[in-house]
Each structure stands twice: as structure tokens, then as C-alpha cells.
Design an enzyme around this catalytic site. Structure first.
Site, short mmCIF file in Angstrom:
data_model
loop_
_atom_site.label_atom_id
_atom_site.label_comp_id
_atom_site.label_asym_id
_atom_site.label_seq_id
_atom_site.Cartn_x
_atom_site.Cartn_y
_atom_site.Cartn_z
CD1 TRP A 191 -2.06 -2.14 0.39
CD2 TRP A 191 -3.04 -1.22 2.19
NE1 TRP A 191 -3.13 -2.93 0.74
CE2 TRP A 191 -3.76 -2.39 1.84
CE3 TRP A 191 -3.46 -0.48 3.29
CZ2 TRP A 191 -4.86 -2.82 2.56
CZ3 TRP A 191 -4.57 -0.91 4.01
CH2 TRP A 191 -5.27 -2.07 3.64
CE LYS A 192 4.76 1.22 -4.18
NZ LYS A 192 5.36 1.64 -5.42
CG HIS B 34 9.89 -1.03 -2.72
ND1 HIS B 34 10.00 0.16 -3.39
CD2 HIS B 34 8.84 -1.68 -3.27
CE1 HIS B 34 9.05 0.23 -4.31
NE2 HIS B 34 8.33 -0.89 -4.25
N GLY C 160 5.02 2.14 -10.75
CA GLY C 160 4.18 3.33 -10.70
C GLY C 160 4.18 4.15 -11.98
CB SER D 36 2.78 -0.87 -14.17
OG SER D 36 3.34 0.37 -13.77
N GLY E 166 1.58 -2.51 -6.31
CA GLY E 166 1.49 -1.21 -5.64
C GLY E 166 0.12 -0.59 -5.90
N GLY E 167 0.06 0.30 -6.88
CA GLY E 167 -1.16 1.07 -7.17
C GLY E 167 -2.43 0.23 -7.22
P1 PGA Z 1 3.15 -0.43 -8.83
O1 PGA Z 1 4.20 -0.66 -7.64
O2 PGA Z 1 2.32 -1.67 -8.93
O3 PGA Z 1 2.36 0.77 -8.42
O4 PGA Z 1 3.96 -0.19 -10.07
C1 PGA Z 1 4.81 -1.89 -7.42
C2 PGA Z 1 5.72 -1.81 -6.21
O5 PGA Z 1 6.40 -0.80 -6.04
O6 PGA Z 1 5.76 -2.74 -5.40
#
Ligand code: PGA
Length: 254
Positions: A10-11, A98, A176, A216, A237-238
Site C-alpha cells: 500500500w506504500k 524496495h 508506478g 504496474s 502497488g497502485g
Molecule cells: P506499482 O508498484 O504496482 O504501483 O507499479 C509496485 C511496487 O512498487 O511494489
């Protein structure tokens, strides 16, 4: 047989109310819609949400992870959260290395080695990230970059401890950015990582190591990525911030 895993990172997103709502939705949808109980589902909310989220999820179906931990066991380290603290509220895995931590917080192989060891000592699973930047991909030396990151940290572990880790290959240029590695690009480097593991720890360990792809990954490309032999799931991530998208990715496993 290695485990297939989809992990949500989730960052630094969601306040507590949003995070609990998201965890509640994911929990409900996993129970209702994910029939394959062998697929590992991991969520890594911000530290501040971990204790509350640990009470909300069915831990038989969803594993709670943290996004980072301190490199020291305890002591006068203002603002840090130790591996032992994380483990005390039900965290079972920790994302380490990361590219955002490497780039913005100067994490080195040496720091990461300490963190990996502390996570293992506290009986949690390190999810160890590696991956090259765009210029390194374009210069064609991405194999060396990934090799260096893996060799100088997790290859220092004993075979027994190495068997506890998950690797996440995340090309920095795809994180991202909306730009995903093609499934062939992912397969190429995942196979390479597995070969390195095999050379170091033997074929059986290599075959049992889960290697995730990150960058992504979304419901529309997950099926193609996960269809590759050496891609064992994703670090998301997103798309992990929307329950429907995250579940869509989990369901992409055939
Ligand atoms: P993302 O991030 O899916 O938003 O590209 C992946 C991650 O950093 O783990």
C-alpha cells in the site's frame, strides 16, 4: 512445489479509516471470490494500520506484512519500528529492499542484510526486492545489477534461511509508471534469478523459491505475466489500493 503469491504494497497511502475499509473489503472478497485457497494473499498496509488490520482479516486466508523494519533490534533509534514489534502484532512478512527505500532512504546491501536477518530471527518472511533502473536496462546490464543485489544480501544466508524468503523482481522503470515489463522480459529475468539460486543452493531450493514480479501489474496484464513459468505472482502497488483490482489480479492465476 513453490507457492503462488499476490502481495499488495500500500506504500504511504490511506489514512486509518480508509485502510480499515480497504482491508475489510479485501477480506470479504477473498473469502467470497477466491476459490483457490493455495494462492497466498499478502497485504502490507502502513505501520500505523497493522495492529487494527490484524484484527480485521482472516489470517487463514490473508497474511499481514509490513513495508519495512528497523535495521537494529532495539534501542535509542527514534522513529524506528523493530522487527520484534512488528511480529508482536501479527505481522508475518516484511518487504525489504524496495527500490523506493534504496533510492530515497539510502538503503545499502549492508543495511538490508541486517534487516533480513532480524526479520528471519523474529520468524517472519522477508520479501526481498531487486530490480534495475531504466538506464541499466537500456545499457543491457540488468542481469549484473540484479545478480549484485541478490548475491550481496540474500546469498549470504544459510540454505535453511534462504528457503524462508520470497524474491520480488521489480524493474524500477515499471514501478508506478504504467509501463509494465512484457511477460517475456519478466520471464527472462525470473529464469535468470532461478538459475542463480540453483547454482548457489541447488535445484530443489531454486524450484521451491517464489519469485514475484512487480511494476504496474494490474488485472488486465496479470494473467499474461502469471502464465510464465518462472513468474510466481506479483508485488502490487497502485492496483492493490482498490479491492476489486487486487482481487482481479489474484484471480488471474489459472
Ligand atoms: P506499482 O508498484 O504496482 O504501483 O507499479 C509496485 C511496487 O512498487 O511494489
Amino acid at each position: 512445489m513453490r507457492k503462488q503469491i499476490v502481495a499488495g504494497n500500500w506504500k504511504m497511502h490511506t489514512c486509518l479509516q480508509e485502510g480499515t475499509a480497504l482491508a475489510t473489503s479485501i477480506n470479504k472478497m477473498v473469502k467470497k471470490e477466491v476459490n483457490n485457497k493455495d494462492t497466498g494473499v499478502i497485504i502490507a498496509p502502513p505501520h500505523t494500520h497493522l495492529s487494527v488490520v490484524s484484527q480485521l482479516i482472516d489470517t487463514d486466508r490473508i497474511c499481514l506484512a509490513a513495508q519495512n523494519c528497523a535495521s537494529e533490534a532495539k534501542g535509542a533509534y527514534t522513529g524506528e519500528v523493530s522487527a520484534k514489534m512488528l511480529s508482536s502484532f501479527g505481522v508475518k512478512a516484511v518487504i525489504l529492499g524496495h527500490s523506493e527505500r534504496r533510492a530515497y532512504y539510502g538503503e545499502t546491501n549492508e543495511t538490508l542484510m541486517k534487516k533480513v536477518n532480524l526479520v528471519i530471527e523474529n520468524e517472519m518472511k522477508p520479501i526481498f526486492c531487486c530490480g534495475e533502473k531504466l538506464d541499466q536496462r537500456e545499457a543491457g546490464n540488468y542481469f549484473e545489477v540484479v545478480k549484485e543485489q541478490i548475491e550481496n544480501v540474500v546469498f549470504n544466508l544459510s540454505k535453511e534461511d534462504f528457503e524462508k524468503i520470497v524474491i520480488a523482481y521489480e524493474p524500477v522503470w515499471a514501478i508506478g509508471t504504467g509501463k509494465t515489463a512484457s511477460s517475456d522480459q519478466a520471464q527472462e529475468i525470473h529464469a535468470y534469478i532461478r538459475k542463480l539460486i540453483s547454482q548457489k543452493f541447488g535445484n530443489e531450493v531454486a524450484e521451491n523459491t517464489t519469485i514475484l514480479y512487480g511494476g504496474s501489474c494490474k488485472p488486465s496484464n496479470a494473467e499474461e505475466l502469471f502464465s510464465k513459468k518462472d513468474v510466481d505472482g506479483g508485488l502490487i502497488g497502485g492496483a492493490s489500493l482498490k479491492a476489486e483490482d487486487f482481487i482481479g489480479i489474484i484471480k488471474a492465476f489459472k
